[in-house]
Write an enzyme that holds these catalytic residues in place. Structure first.
Site, mmCIF file in Angstrom:
data_model
loop_
_atom_site.group_PDB
_atom_site.id
_atom_site.type_symbol
_atom_site.label_atom_id
_atom_site.label_comp_id
_atom_site.label_asym_id
_atom_site.label_seq_id
_atom_site.Cartn_x
_atom_site.Cartn_y
_atom_site.Cartn_z
ATOM 1 N N GLY A 54 -127.694 -27.826 60.884
ATOM 2 C CA GLY A 54 -128.939 -27.219 60.433
ATOM 3 C C GLY A 54 -130.128 -27.856 61.124
ATOM 4 C CB CYS A 81 -124.695 -31.541 63.288
ATOM 5 S SG CYS A 81 -126.294 -31.960 64.022
ATOM 6 C CE1 TYR A 82 -130.275 -31.499 56.882
ATOM 7 C CE2 TYR A 82 -128.603 -30.216 55.733
ATOM 8 C CZ TYR A 82 -129.830 -30.871 55.735
ATOM 9 O OH TYR A 82 -130.603 -30.905 54.576
ATOM 10 C CG HIS A 168 -123.364 -29.166 67.332
ATOM 11 N ND1 HIS A 168 -123.547 -28.365 66.221
ATOM 12 C CD2 HIS A 168 -124.459 -29.954 67.410
ATOM 13 C CE1 HIS A 168 -124.714 -28.643 65.669
ATOM 14 N NE2 HIS A 168 -125.280 -29.618 66.369
ATOM 15 C CD GLU A 170 -120.771 -26.125 66.305
ATOM 16 O OE1 GLU A 170 -121.942 -26.081 65.922
ATOM 17 O OE2 GLU A 170 -120.033 -27.122 66.162
ATOM 18 C CG ASP A 226 -121.645 -4.028 68.019
ATOM 19 O OD1 ASP A 226 -120.531 -4.508 68.294
ATOM 20 O OD2 ASP A 226 -122.711 -4.525 68.423
ATOM 21 C CE LYS A 362 -121.435 -6.731 71.174
ATOM 22 N NZ LYS A 362 -122.112 -5.496 70.748
#
Length: 506
Positions: A54, A81-82, A168, A170, A226, A362
């Protein structure tokens, strides 16, 4: 439903990227508000919990927090992280502003063996983005890793099943980040990798059935993947009670209306001609956010007209995906840009909006589309912004400028396709700049518009790198644009990645 991992959202722009990585590990996950109560967590019976990053500091007034009772449930929990700082702060460790803030790549060294770092090198490159750090771990925790400027880059209390990392995992920049997440999911939380995007379809059909009931629905169809997938799911759910509506706002790509008609022959598709309305509303407007909000407003007004023409319709179905949502901001997240399906909608919408794809990326939408049997040319269409060509030109929008951009964009896409690069490139398109450049054409001085060619590669649209296109391809595109598009006398190539830039210019 598969075993579920809950991701507590504390406002990081990339928090849903954590969800994408979890799903890449074939584990189902759900993003929930960070202030969810412990009792509500228990009722969801999650196999694991992840505390997201965050933008705030735990010391800020009003900073996102969480119910401390969640940390006492015994559920395997990973703070990122946060999320790590908040875990340490709530459990009476010491969190302080760092003397030297850490952003970007850095070297992390493991200082203790741990199941969290199985098959992770002792020295690895990780991606940091923090101003505070954990100076002293809470009682019962052990330091697992450090960097030259961060004494606690990872910590754990195995007895309480609490784990945390400052970096991070990710993002693609982190070496062995996905391996660490898999270690947490498989070896610590013991979650089975048995979820696939196709399993999302029954839940989406059920959602639409519940919202529509015995009534009718409109689907906002644009021809993009989409909206196509949203339409296919809605048709599975309610059949002939679905009406498809396409607004020709004058801002679509070349040939798009015809492609949409050909791709959806079985849908009750109505095309509303509203070019003059949109151009009139956009006249003289240069601010990107203002353009997006105006287009969002006019889209809804057009759909309200379409609703009347289609008969009693209570629900509008949109193909909003998560990158649209997260870049539009939220309770804790910072706004990057308002998407017309999200931040650009007026408050007085005349019907309920259902977004069955809003938690998918996506690439996941494409997998769902293939599972639904949609044509490959629809499934693999390149992303196109909801506000259309209006946000691919800087400055005010005019019919003349749109015509120039539409022709230049068609050349770019045609050459990319003929070069066999369409599927390997996330997006390739043209941008028209609201400046004039001096040139010479036919021994005469010209004063025309510059066109920017943009081509990026990405896995999910959250981060992207510019594509190193062959020089001969760039030369061919540039020559064709200058030779075939009146009003253009200069072509340049964008070599900006995301971050720091966004994929779209506005």
């Amino acid at each position: 439903m598969s075993e579920t991992v809950l991701i507590l959202d504390f406002g990081a722009q990339y928090n849903q990227l954590i969800a994408r990585r979890v799903r890449e590990a074939h584990v189902f996950c759900e993003v929930v508000p960070g202030d969810i109560q412990a009792q509500d967590v228990k009722e969801k019976h999650p196999a694991a919990i992840i505390l997201s990053g965050g933008p705030a500091s735990v010391f800020e007034p009003g900073a996102p927090s969480m119910d401390p009772g969640i940390l006492s449930l015994g559920i395997p929990t990973l703070g990122i992280c946060y999320g790590m700082q908040l875990m340490a702060y709530l459990m009476h460790g010491t969190v302080t502003p760092a003397e030297r803030r850490e952003y970007g790549r850095t070297q992390m060294r493991l200082v203790q063996n741990s199941p969290l770092f199985t098959q992770v090198p002792e020295l690895s490159t990780v991606w940091m983005s923090h101003g505070d750090h954990v100076l002293q771990v809470p009682e019962g925790f052990h330091v697992l890793a450090a960097t030259p400027t961060t004494p606690v880059a990872a910590m754990a209390n195995p007895d309480r099943n609490l784990w945390a990392v400052q970096y991070h995992p990710e993002v693609h920049h982190t070496q062995s980040g996905f391996q660490m997440l898999q270690n947490f999911l498989y070896n610590i939380a013991h979650v089975s990798p048995n979820w696939r995007p196709a399993q999302f379809i029954p839940d989406a059909i059920r959602l639409i059935k519940e919202k529509v009931g015995d009534g009718r629905a409109l689907v906002a169809l644009s021809g993009g993947v989409d909206s196509a997938v949203a339409a296919a799911i809605a048709q599975e759910a309610i059949g002939s009670r679905l009406r498809a509506l396409l607004i020709d706002n004058g801002l679509m790509r070349e040939g798009e209306i015809e492609e949409v008609r050909a791709a959806f022959p079985s849908l009750d598709l109505r095309v509303l001609q509203r070019q003059e309305v949109f151009f009139s509303a956009l006249e003289g407007v240069s601010d990107p956010e203002a353009k997006r909000k105006i287009i969002g407003r006019e889209f809804i007004r057009a759909f309200e007209e379409g609703k009347e023409a289609a008969g009693p319709v209570e629900v509008l179905i949109q193909g909003t995906v998560y990158p649209d949502v997260i870049e539009s901001g939220g309770k804790n997240a910072r706004t990057i840009k308002s998407h017309h399906n999200v931040g650009g909608l007026p408050e007085d919408v005349g019907f309920e909006i259902v977004e069955p794809l809003r938690w998918l990326f996506k690439d996941e939408v494409r997998q769902v589309g293939r599972a639904l049997g949609l044509p490959e040319e629809i499934v693999w269409r390149q992303p196109f912004p909801g506000p259309g060509l209006a946000v691919r030109m800087t400055g005010a929008v005019t019919p003349e400028k749109v015509a120039i951009l539409r022709k230049a964009d068609a050349i770019v896409r045609q050459e990319i396709r003929e070069a066999g690069l369409e599927r390997s490139i996330w997006q390739a398109f043209a941008i028209l700049l609201d400046v004039r450049a001096v040139g010479v054409m036919g021994d005469e001085r010209t004063y025309g518009f510059p066109v920017v060619i943009r081509a990026v590669e990405s896995a999910d649209g959250m981060t992207a790198d510019w594509v190193r296109l062959p020089y001969d391809l760039l030369e061919k595109m540039g020559s064709r644009i200058i030779g075939e598009v009146p009003g253009v006398n200069r072509v340049v190539y964008d070599v900006t990645s995301k971050p720091p830039g966004t994929i779209e210019w506005e």
